[in-house]
Design a protein around this motif. Structure first.
Motif, PDB file in Angstrom:
ATOM      1  N   PHE A   1       0.864  -1.238   0.142  1.00 42.56           N
ATOM      2  CA  PHE A   1       0.034  -0.058   0.042  1.00 42.56           C
ATOM      3  C   PHE A   1       0.957   1.293  -0.046  1.00 42.56           C
ATOM      4  O   PHE A   1       0.714   2.266  -0.882  1.00 42.56           O
ATOM      5  CB  PHE A   1      -0.885   0.005   1.145  1.00 42.56           C
ATOM      6  N   ILE A   2       1.713   1.350   1.095  1.00 39.15           N
ATOM      7  CA  ILE A   2       2.336   2.581   1.235  1.00 39.15           C
ATOM      8  C   ILE A   2       3.505   2.866   0.183  1.00 39.15           C
ATOM      9  O   ILE A   2       3.749   3.845  -0.536  1.00 39.15           O
ATOM     10  CB  ILE A   2       2.910   2.858   2.560  1.00 39.15           C
ATOM     11  N   TRP A   3       4.283   1.931   0.024  1.00 38.08           N
ATOM     12  CA  TRP A   3       5.297   1.766  -0.942  1.00 38.08           C
ATOM     13  C   TRP A   3       4.735   2.230  -2.429  1.00 38.08           C
ATOM     14  O   TRP A   3       5.246   2.881  -3.063  1.00 38.08           O
ATOM     15  CB  TRP A   3       6.171   0.751  -0.926  1.00 38.08           C
ATOM     16  N   PRO A   4       3.876   1.357  -2.884  1.00 30.97           N
ATOM     17  CA  PRO A   4       3.284   1.722  -4.226  1.00 30.97           C
ATOM     18  C   PRO A   4       2.532   2.971  -4.285  1.00 30.97           C
ATOM     19  O   PRO A   4       2.577   3.739  -5.308  1.00 30.97           O
ATOM     20  CB  PRO A   4       2.052   0.819  -4.537  1.00 30.97           C
ATOM     21  N   ALA A   5       1.770   3.579  -3.336  1.00 27.93           N
ATOM     22  CA  ALA A   5       1.297   4.924  -3.194  1.00 27.93           C
ATOM     23  C   ALA A   5       2.286   5.998  -3.417  1.00 27.93           C
ATOM     24  O   ALA A   5       2.040   6.834  -4.163  1.00 27.93           O
ATOM     25  CB  ALA A   5       0.371   4.949  -2.067  1.00 27.93           C
ATOM     26  N   SER A   6       3.435   5.443  -2.466  1.00 26.92           N
ATOM     27  CA  SER A   6       4.680   6.746  -2.666  1.00 26.92           C
ATOM     28  C   SER A   6       5.198   6.545  -4.173  1.00 26.92           C
ATOM     29  O   SER A   6       5.443   7.732  -4.618  1.00 26.92           O
ATOM     30  CB  SER A   6       5.472   6.679  -1.717  1.00 26.92           C
ATOM     31  N   GLN A   7       5.324   5.457  -4.771  1.00 27.82           N
ATOM     32  CA  GLN A   7       6.029   5.293  -6.006  1.00 27.82           C
ATOM     33  C   GLN A   7       4.696   6.007  -7.161  1.00 27.82           C
ATOM     34  O   GLN A   7       5.292   6.804  -7.805  1.00 27.82           O
ATOM     35  CB  GLN A   7       5.784   3.750  -6.658  1.00 27.82           C
ATOM     36  N   ALA A   8       3.535   5.921  -6.795  1.00 27.57           N
ATOM     37  CA  ALA A   8       2.655   6.632  -7.691  1.00 27.57           C
ATOM     38  C   ALA A   8       2.861   8.005  -7.481  1.00 27.57           C
ATOM     39  O   ALA A   8       2.888   8.885  -8.600  1.00 27.57           O
ATOM     40  CB  ALA A   8       1.200   6.579  -7.457  1.00 27.57           C
ATOM     41  N   VAL A   9       3.007   8.722  -6.633  1.00 29.99           N
ATOM     42  CA  VAL A   9       3.131  10.069  -6.167  1.00 29.99           C
ATOM     43  C   VAL A   9       4.631  10.530  -6.941  1.00 29.99           C
ATOM     44  O   VAL A   9       4.581  11.456  -7.743  1.00 29.99           O
ATOM     45  CB  VAL A   9       3.329  10.363  -4.798  1.00 29.99           C
ATOM     46  N   TYR A  10       5.716   9.671  -6.907  1.00 35.44           N
ATOM     47  CA  TYR A  10       7.063   9.986  -7.301  1.00 35.44           C
ATOM     48  C   TYR A  10       6.982  10.118  -9.064  1.00 35.44           C
ATOM     49  O   TYR A  10       7.158  10.812  -9.632  1.00 35.44           O
ATOM     50  CB  TYR A  10       7.948   9.021  -6.936  1.00 35.44           C
ATOM     51  N   GLN A  11       6.003   8.816  -9.305  1.00 35.57           N
ATOM     52  CA  GLN A  11       6.264   8.773 -10.918  1.00 35.57           C
ATOM     53  C   GLN A  11       5.362   9.814 -11.603  1.00 35.57           C
ATOM     54  O   GLN A  11       5.425  10.169 -12.572  1.00 35.57           O
ATOM     55  CB  GLN A  11       5.552   7.487 -11.228  1.00 35.57           C
ATOM     56  N   SER A  12       4.241  10.472 -10.566  1.00 33.90           N
ATOM     57  CA  SER A  12       3.474  11.659 -11.163  1.00 33.90           C
ATOM     58  C   SER A  12       4.306  12.798 -11.492  1.00 33.90           C
ATOM     59  O   SER A  12       3.854  13.722 -12.306  1.00 33.90           O
ATOM     60  CB  SER A  12       2.183  11.698 -10.419  1.00 33.90           C
TER      61      SER A  12
END
Lengths: 283, 293
Positions: B28-39
């Motif tokens: 959850f937290i790792w993928p969500a932060s990845q999504a924020v980073y990739q954005s």
């Protein structure tokens, strides 16, 4: 009964029956389609009354190749995959939520609230909004095309943790005091007192989570490429695509019927637990 | 929050929360932060180089007519689904609350669509409305309507709304019925003695009293229409024709997995996360307020 109004009572029953008819119509049409042969199902208008091919379709769908000309796994295999995934998700969610709720309610330890909020966050991030990065994580861990990959990413559950927290908070403190006087340690108390006391809540939650797990669609769709790992719910979409070339609606609808029978059966057979689980987890 | 009596701190509570925290962190937290980073990144067309662009993905989205149209469509879709399924459920619950005989049987017959997977609901409806075979296009043709949701965007939208609302009636019905049954009978009897008929009682007494349930269901239905209807749309229209049924969740999937626009898809994910978080906050803040009888 507040007042006697026979006409209004009649209207009530009629409206309810009409409502049931509207709600049940799609299922009726599905059932009828599953009882005719393939040829009849290509002629418009489609029949509205059942035909005599139910068992033939049933056998062909469950044990035969399913749709002819497709390379999909046999339907019994998909049902087994769905069952495994649903059970792993439901049992896993309940197990990890029970123990984390126990820790948060019954222990005072540093970072307790930090952990609580970390769990709370999962409530806000449905799989649909973070599919791409989650997919990458699962791929990096080598969990594609496995039951672990299907279930583990879905088993963290804020709602279940909250519900058990709520349940534990209603259990009187005196129970813990007397258990400690009798010399019970934390695990003994958890196993012999908390678990038996929350048995109905566990059962109610299980009903909801089983349906949740069985009906997963987007996640299995992304992480399974191997035909042997497809779930029954996923297979419907593949069949619909195949139907554009050679429609075999009798088989597709039989598969749809098989896919919805287990969760519907659970809801109807355990209606009381289902209603309890639904109202407890969402409020 | 914490029990007055509790166990002393040891390593045990950490072990107990460990599985949940581990899953939360990894999935959850790792993928969500990845999504924020990739954005914040833009990748070139061949995936060879990536550039850190701060908010450019977001400003691109805000200028993107297709994205904005998809946003509007999602709101229209969820309003229509919520209104249709909640009003059906309210009517049925209102009558079910009156019925003494057979109430449980009616409830059983009305709640089971909850258990049908969204993609299956989509499959059933797409079969009923199949332009060449379906029963409804056949009936509609008699009254002169030419139904083809593969070509007509409005018809496609109507079809996904029907399928999504159909599935949600069961849920709304259960909550409305429970709310109505928890109203004290004495209140309703008092109104009846004062001469209020069934319609008047429903309008001036029951409906206002169950308003917290209505609000709660509005939030739940909005969340459902926003995030749980992917299967329905994937089965019925695949976002088409010409994006007529591409709602936000479908667009994230489509841009990320089909279009491979990672930055854009991640930016859309981040916007969706904000939407879910705000809906959840609204739900938690206001739903707990109970009505005093």
């Amino acid at each position: 009964m507040i007042e006697n109004r026979p006409i209004l009572n009649l209207v009530s029953h009629l409206v309810l029956i009409l409502g049931i008819a509207i709600v049940a119509l799609p299922i009726w049409i599905t059932f009828v389609a599953a009882t005719h042969d393939a040829v009849r199902m290509t002629q418009a208008p489609i029949p509205m009354l059942p035909g005599g091919h139910f068992w033939a379709n049933f056998k062909q769908t469950l044990f035969g190749a399913g749709l002819s000309g497709s390379e999909a796994a046999p339907v019994w295999r998909m049902l087994l995959n769905s069952l495994t995934m649903a059970m792993m998700i439901a049992v896993g969610k309940i197990a990890i939520s029970l123990i984390s709720a126990f820790a948060i309610v019954y222990f005072k330890f540093p970072f307790r609230m930090g952990f609580f909020w970390m769990i709370f966050i999962t409530l806000m991030l449905p799989v649909e909004v973070r599919i791409l990065p989650t997919f990458e994580v699962v791929a990096d861990l080598g969990m594609l095309n496995s039951y672990w990959g299907l279930s583990i990413p879905l088993i963290a559950s804020a709602t279940a943790t909250f519900m058990f927290r709520q349940v534990f908070l209603t259990i009187p403190d005196e129970l813990l005091e007397s258990a400690r006087i009798d010399g019970a340690g934390p695990l003994r108390f958890f196993w012999d007192i908390l678990i038996p006391l929350s048995r109905t809540n566990i059962a109610a939650l299980f009903v909801i989570l089983f349906i949740y797990g069985w009906n997963q669609y987007l996640w299995p769709l992304l992480i399974t490429t191997d035909a042997d790992m497809t779930t029954i719910v996923m297979s419907i979409k593949q069949m619909l695509e195949a139907a554009e070339q050679s429609p075999q609606w009798n088989i597709i609808m039989m598969t749809a019927l098989l896919a919805m029978i287990p969760p519907v059966f659970v809801v109807v057979a355990m209606q009381k637990l289902f209603v309890q689980g639904l109202t407890e987890t969402d409020k | 929050m914490l029990k007055r009596v509790h166990f002393p701190a040891s390593v045990l509570p950490y072990l107990l929360v460990a599985p949940q925290i581990l899953v939360t962190l990894v999935f959850f937290i790792w993928p969500a932060s990845q999504a924020v980073y990739q954005s914040f990144l833009i990748e070139d067309a061949f995936g060879l180089s990536t550039e850190f662009v701060w908010l450019e993905n977001f400003t691109l989205l805000m200028d993107d007519a297709i994205y904005l149209a998809s946003f509007g469509r999602t709101i229209l879709f969820s309003v229509a689904v919520a209104f249709l399924s909640m009003s059906m459920a309210l009517i049925l619950a209102g009558f079910a609350d009156r019925v003494v005989r057979g109430a449980t049987a009616y409830r059983t017959m009305l709640i089971w669509p909850y258990a049908v997977a969204p993609v299956l609901a989509g499959a059933l409806w797409v079969f009923m409305f199949n332009p060449t075979l379906g029963i409804f296009p056949f009936l509609l043709e008699m009254v002169g309507v030419d139904w083809n949701h593969y070509l007509n965007g409005n018809q496609a939208m109507a079809l996904v709304i029907f399928a999504a609302a159909w599935k949600q009636i069961a849920y709304n019905f259960l909550f409305y019925l429970a709310a109505m049954q928890s109203i004290p009978r004495s209140l309703i009897e008092a109104a009846a003695i004062d001469g209020a008929g069934p319609v008047r009682r429903f309008r001036d007494l029951i409906f206002p009293l169950i308003s917290p349930t209505t609000f709660f269901l509005l939030v739940i239905n909005a969340v459902y229409a926003f995030f749980d209807t992917f299967g329905i749309i994937h089965a019925i229209t695949q976002g088409g024709p010409a994006n007529a049924t591409t709602i936000l969740v479908y667009k994230v999937f489509n841009d990320g997995f089909v279009g491979l626009d990672l930055g854009g898809s991640a930016a859309q994910s981040v916007i969706l996360m904000f939407l879910v978080i705000s809906m959840t906050v609204v739900q938690f803040r206001y739903v707990e307020r109970k009505v005093e009888y």
